[in-house]
Design an enzyme around this catalytic site. Structure first.
Site, mmCIF file in Angstrom:
data_model
loop_
_atom_site.group_PDB
_atom_site.id
_atom_site.type_symbol
_atom_site.label_atom_id
_atom_site.label_comp_id
_atom_site.label_asym_id
_atom_site.label_seq_id
_atom_site.Cartn_x
_atom_site.Cartn_y
_atom_site.Cartn_z
ATOM 1 N N SER A 240 62.100 32.941 -6.656
ATOM 2 C CA SER A 240 62.675 33.227 -6.678
ATOM 3 C C SER A 240 63.757 34.802 -6.581
ATOM 4 O O SER A 240 64.374 35.774 -5.360
ATOM 5 C CB SER A 240 64.320 32.282 -6.717
ATOM 6 O OG SER A 240 64.215 32.300 -7.866
ATOM 7 N N HIS A 270 58.809 25.023 -8.771
ATOM 8 C CA HIS A 270 59.865 26.269 -8.720
ATOM 9 C C HIS A 270 61.425 25.296 -9.192
ATOM 10 O O HIS A 270 61.667 24.515 -9.600
ATOM 11 C CB HIS A 270 60.388 27.946 -8.064
ATOM 12 C CG HIS A 270 61.293 28.232 -8.181
ATOM 13 N ND1 HIS A 270 61.295 28.582 -9.434
ATOM 14 C CD2 HIS A 270 61.493 30.138 -7.904
ATOM 15 C CE1 HIS A 270 62.015 29.785 -9.913
ATOM 16 N NE2 HIS A 270 62.611 30.430 -8.926
ATOM 17 N N HIS A 317 55.496 25.935 -18.328
ATOM 18 C CA HIS A 317 55.362 27.790 -17.554
ATOM 19 C C HIS A 317 54.926 28.597 -17.321
ATOM 20 O O HIS A 317 54.405 28.116 -18.457
ATOM 21 C CB HIS A 317 57.276 28.292 -18.238
ATOM 22 C CG HIS A 317 58.078 28.843 -17.896
ATOM 23 N ND1 HIS A 317 57.836 30.654 -17.553
ATOM 24 C CD2 HIS A 317 59.533 28.469 -17.009
ATOM 25 C CE1 HIS A 317 59.047 30.891 -16.672
ATOM 26 N NE2 HIS A 317 59.549 29.935 -16.974
ATOM 27 N N ARG A 326 67.434 27.732 -22.212
ATOM 28 C CA ARG A 326 68.442 26.914 -21.026
ATOM 29 C C ARG A 326 68.274 25.901 -21.442
ATOM 30 O O ARG A 326 69.282 24.953 -21.279
ATOM 31 C CB ARG A 326 67.460 27.564 -19.714
ATOM 32 C CG ARG A 326 67.883 28.991 -19.969
ATOM 33 C CD ARG A 326 67.036 30.176 -18.793
ATOM 34 N NE ARG A 326 66.238 29.039 -18.523
ATOM 35 C CZ ARG A 326 65.197 29.596 -17.102
ATOM 36 N NH1 ARG A 326 65.446 29.816 -16.326
ATOM 37 N NH2 ARG A 326 63.702 28.852 -17.371
ATOM 38 N N ASP A 372 64.449 23.014 -16.077
ATOM 39 C CA ASP A 372 64.225 21.599 -15.233
ATOM 40 C C ASP A 372 64.515 20.670 -16.190
ATOM 41 O O ASP A 372 64.861 19.170 -14.859
ATOM 42 C CB ASP A 372 63.758 21.929 -13.589
ATOM 43 C CG ASP A 372 64.216 23.678 -13.304
ATOM 44 O OD1 ASP A 372 65.491 23.680 -12.840
ATOM 45 O OD2 ASP A 372 63.148 24.288 -12.902
HETATM 46 N N1 HAX Z 1 52.219 18.795 -15.717
HETATM 47 C C1 HAX Z 1 50.992 18.753 -15.836
HETATM 48 N N2 HAX Z 1 50.271 19.598 -15.487
HETATM 49 C C2 HAX Z 1 50.193 21.323 -15.584
HETATM 50 C C3 HAX Z 1 51.625 21.110 -16.176
HETATM 51 C C4 HAX Z 1 52.421 19.613 -15.817
HETATM 52 N N3 HAX Z 1 53.859 20.009 -16.378
HETATM 53 N N4 HAX Z 1 52.193 22.413 -16.392
HETATM 54 C C5 HAX Z 1 51.247 23.323 -15.591
HETATM 55 N N5 HAX Z 1 49.900 22.151 -15.307
HETATM 56 C C6 HAX Z 1 48.801 22.587 -14.724
HETATM 57 C C7 HAX Z 1 48.365 23.884 -13.720
HETATM 58 O O1 HAX Z 1 48.781 22.421 -12.677
HETATM 59 C C8 HAX Z 1 47.438 23.779 -14.042
HETATM 60 O O2 HAX Z 1 46.184 23.189 -13.844
HETATM 61 P P1 HAX Z 1 44.634 23.836 -12.430
HETATM 62 O O3 HAX Z 1 44.274 24.716 -13.050
HETATM 63 O O4 HAX Z 1 44.217 21.592 -12.564
HETATM 64 O O5 HAX Z 1 45.859 24.172 -11.613
HETATM 65 C C9 HAX Z 1 47.414 24.269 -15.050
HETATM 66 O O6 HAX Z 1 48.430 23.821 -15.755
HETATM 67 C C10 HAX Z 1 47.419 25.534 -15.658
HETATM 68 O O7 HAX Z 1 48.535 25.960 -15.782
HETATM 69 P P2 HAX Z 1 49.444 27.176 -16.548
HETATM 70 O O8 HAX Z 1 49.099 27.880 -16.329
HETATM 71 O O9 HAX Z 1 50.061 26.553 -17.579
HETATM 72 O O10 HAX Z 1 51.054 27.284 -15.862
HETATM 73 P P3 HAX Z 1 50.992 27.749 -13.927
HETATM 74 O O11 HAX Z 1 51.216 29.336 -14.908
HETATM 75 O O12 HAX Z 1 50.046 27.689 -13.511
HETATM 76 O O13 HAX Z 1 52.459 26.963 -13.842
HETATM 77 C C11 HAX Z 1 54.592 25.730 -13.399
HETATM 78 C C12 HAX Z 1 53.562 27.268 -14.305
HETATM 79 C C13 HAX Z 1 55.333 26.058 -14.581
HETATM 80 C C14 HAX Z 1 54.290 26.444 -12.046
HETATM 81 C C15 HAX Z 1 54.076 24.628 -14.116
HETATM 82 O O14 HAX Z 1 53.713 24.828 -15.103
HETATM 83 C C16 HAX Z 1 53.991 23.001 -13.297
HETATM 84 O O15 HAX Z 1 53.544 22.954 -11.733
HETATM 85 N N6 HAX Z 1 55.480 22.623 -14.186
HETATM 86 C C17 HAX Z 1 55.677 21.661 -13.511
HETATM 87 C C18 HAX Z 1 56.754 21.962 -11.952
HETATM 88 C C19 HAX Z 1 57.972 22.878 -13.179
HETATM 89 O O16 HAX Z 1 58.754 22.026 -13.832
HETATM 90 N N7 HAX Z 1 58.028 23.331 -12.514
HETATM 91 C C20 HAX Z 1 59.740 24.347 -12.918
HETATM 92 C C21 HAX Z 1 59.455 25.170 -13.744
HETATM 93 C C22 HAX Z 1 60.549 26.466 -13.774
HETATM 94 C C23 HAX Z 1 61.273 27.039 -13.595
HETATM 95 O O17 HAX Z 1 60.464 27.509 -12.540
HETATM 96 N N8 HAX Z 1 62.487 26.300 -12.832
HETATM 97 O O18 HAX Z 1 62.667 27.200 -11.853
#
Ligand code: HAX
Length: 434
Positions: A240, A270, A317, A326, A372
């Site tokens: 964002s 996000h 994250h 938070r 979240d």
């Molecule tokens: N559950 C399952 N798998 C997860 C995970 C979770 N909560 N978090 C990360 N992973 C996976 C990723 O999907 C990725 O898988 P692939 O190798 O198959 O692509 C792997 O672990 C490595 O990811 P990472 O490097 O640890 O995480 P990223 O930086 O790529 O992504 C995210 C960060 C927040 C998008 C990710 O942790 C996620 O999808 N979390 C769940 C959704 C979520 O809670 N989002 C909100 C985040 C906070 C925010 O921005 N708020 O607005």
């Protein structure tokens, strides 16, 4: 000119020579290197944005203008008789780097009352959208619909100097901030409270007024003050913030830029994750016939989620490598106000089981909860159970940070953003793949 704007002007004039000097004298100094993994992998960790408004340490979490969350909450002026500070004070802090006095805070509060009238056509736009449109779509549309009000766009057409652009950007941003609670409460009550509406109360502050227009009694006002402050800023690389900055870098005004940023916030990885957490937990409740899950049932549900190729919402994250402060701030609020709440207990149980499961699963770099994972529980407790609305609440808070950033972007004359792309052939050549 208001005290906030005067102070901001002084700060901008003090800051400009620092940026100019870095560019002129040290512009070619190397500060980082870029790997193929970063180029393909969403630019993770690549240093390519500047902001002084907040900084995210992977272990400690967010600092707003150098202050941790507890320090910020302690030092900001408190609303009389309330536990939480004025959101208006946090806006002052993010914009100027200084904690405001009580008088300065009250001045912003008054200013918002003068700025908050939403143009009537915005209600028409919202009312003409199908009622089952997602509230984030409505929220972003309302912001975009107001673009015709932009003072920045007008000033640009009239030939404003680059060095003065921060001024109309500030004016637009303050107008938007004053109106966002009005728009969000309108969407909520139109969609979920039989289209009945509550006018703002001139005696109330930003957070208090929002709670009032939502129709929810205290301490929901304090919930929202805390919520807006916690969600305001998370440095510049998140979707964002980055989107808002990127769009504004083309000298698009604050309406265009914020609307775009909100569209990014609406993604499930996000800001929409706060909705997804509740949807995911409610699905489990439904599967168990309304029964509160045991630890074993929760573990199985987590593994089923992971095995079906989905993420556990609210965990992980891109930057953080520890529990999000938070999350902890909201947890403390729950422990104080409703420790026995059923949903809070499930969320606490998840905190006990998910990190180990994610570690065993072996993919997520950060097995700990993010903001979240917790925000929905607080809303649910106070009666906001329409969880598809949660990201709109996040959007009001996030607007404070991203708008502060684009005011500073214009103050410091940051250029249009334009990174370079490469082809897969080029990367293979770099990798010396035969
Ligand atoms: N559950 C399952 N798998 C997860 C995970 C979770 N909560 N978090 C990360 N992973 C996976 C990723 O999907 C990725 O898988 P692939 O190798 O198959 O692509 C792997 O672990 C490595 O990811 P990472 O490097 O640890 O995480 P990223 O930086 O790529 O992504 C995210 C960060 C927040 C998008 C990710 O942790 C996620 O999808 N979390 C769940 C959704 C979520 O809670 N989002 C909100 C985040 C906070 C925010 O921005 N708020 O607005």
């Amino acid at each position: 000119m208001s005290s906030l704007k005067k102070k901001l002007q002084v700060k901008i004039e003090e800051h400009r020579p620092r940026t100019t000097r870095l560019l002129k004298e040290y512009g070619s100094k190397v500060i980082d290197e870029i790997t193929i993994k970063q180029v393909i992998g969403g630019m993770r960790g690549m240093k390519s944005l500047v902001t002084d408004i907040s900084y995210l340490d992977p272990i400690e979490g967010i600092r707003f203008r150098g202050h941790t969350i507890p320090e910020t909450l302690k030092a900001l002026p408190k609303v009389p008789g309330k536990e939480m500070p004025y959101v208006e004070g946090h806006i002052f802090l993010l914009l100027t780097g200084d904690f405001p006095t009580d008088k300065e805070v009250l001045e912003i509060s008054e200013e918002f009352k003068e700025r908050r009238e939403v143009p009537l056509y915005v209600w028409d736009v919202l009312r003409n959208m199908p009622r089952d449109t997602h509230p984030m779509t409505m929220f972003s549309t309302a912001v975009l619909a107001m673009q015709r009000e932009s003072l920045f766009a007008k000033a640009y057409r009239e030939g404003i100097s680059k060095y003065d652009m921060w001024d109309p950007m500030y004016e637009d941003s303050m107008n938007i901030l004053a109106r966002l609670p009005m728009i969000a409460a309108y969407i909520y009550r139109m969609k979920y409270r039989s289209d009945t509406h509550i006018p703002p109360d001139n005696e109330l502050d930003f957070g208090g007024n929002f709670a009032h227009m939502m129709g929810i009694d205290p301490p929901y006002d304090d919930v929202m003050r805390l919520y807006f402050i916690l969600h305001s800023d998370h440095e510049s690389g998140n979707v964002s913030a980055h989107t808002t900055h990127l769009v504004a870098s083309a000298l698009s005004d604050a309406y265009y830029s914020l609307s775009a940023g909100l569209n990014g916030l609406a993604g499930p990885l996000h800001g929409l994750a706060n909705q997804e957490v509740l949807r995911w937990i409610q699905k489990l409740f439904a599967e168990l016939g309304g029964k509160v899950p045991t630890k074993e049932e929760l573990k199985k549900y987590c593994w089923d989620t992971l095995s079906s190729g989905q993420v556990i919402p609210g965990y992980g994250h891109a930057v953080l490598r520890a529990t999000d402060p938070r999350y902890m701030a909201q947890r403390e609020f729950c422990l104080k106000h409703f420790p026995d709440d059923e949903l809070f207990q499930v969320v606490s149980l998840l905190y006990e089981v998910v990190p180990d499961i994610l570690k065993e699963h072996g993919k997520a770099k950060n097995p700990w909860p993010n903001v979240d994972a917790h925000s929905g529980v607080v809303q649910w407790h106070y009666g906001v159970r329409e969880y598809d609305f949660y990201t709109v609440l996040f959007g009001i808070g996030r607007a404070i940070g991203v708008l502060s950033n684009i005011i500073w972007d214009r103050a410091l004359g940051y250029p249009i953003e334009r990174p370079k792309s490469v082809t897969t052939d080029m990367l293979e050549k770099d990798a010396e793949i035969k």
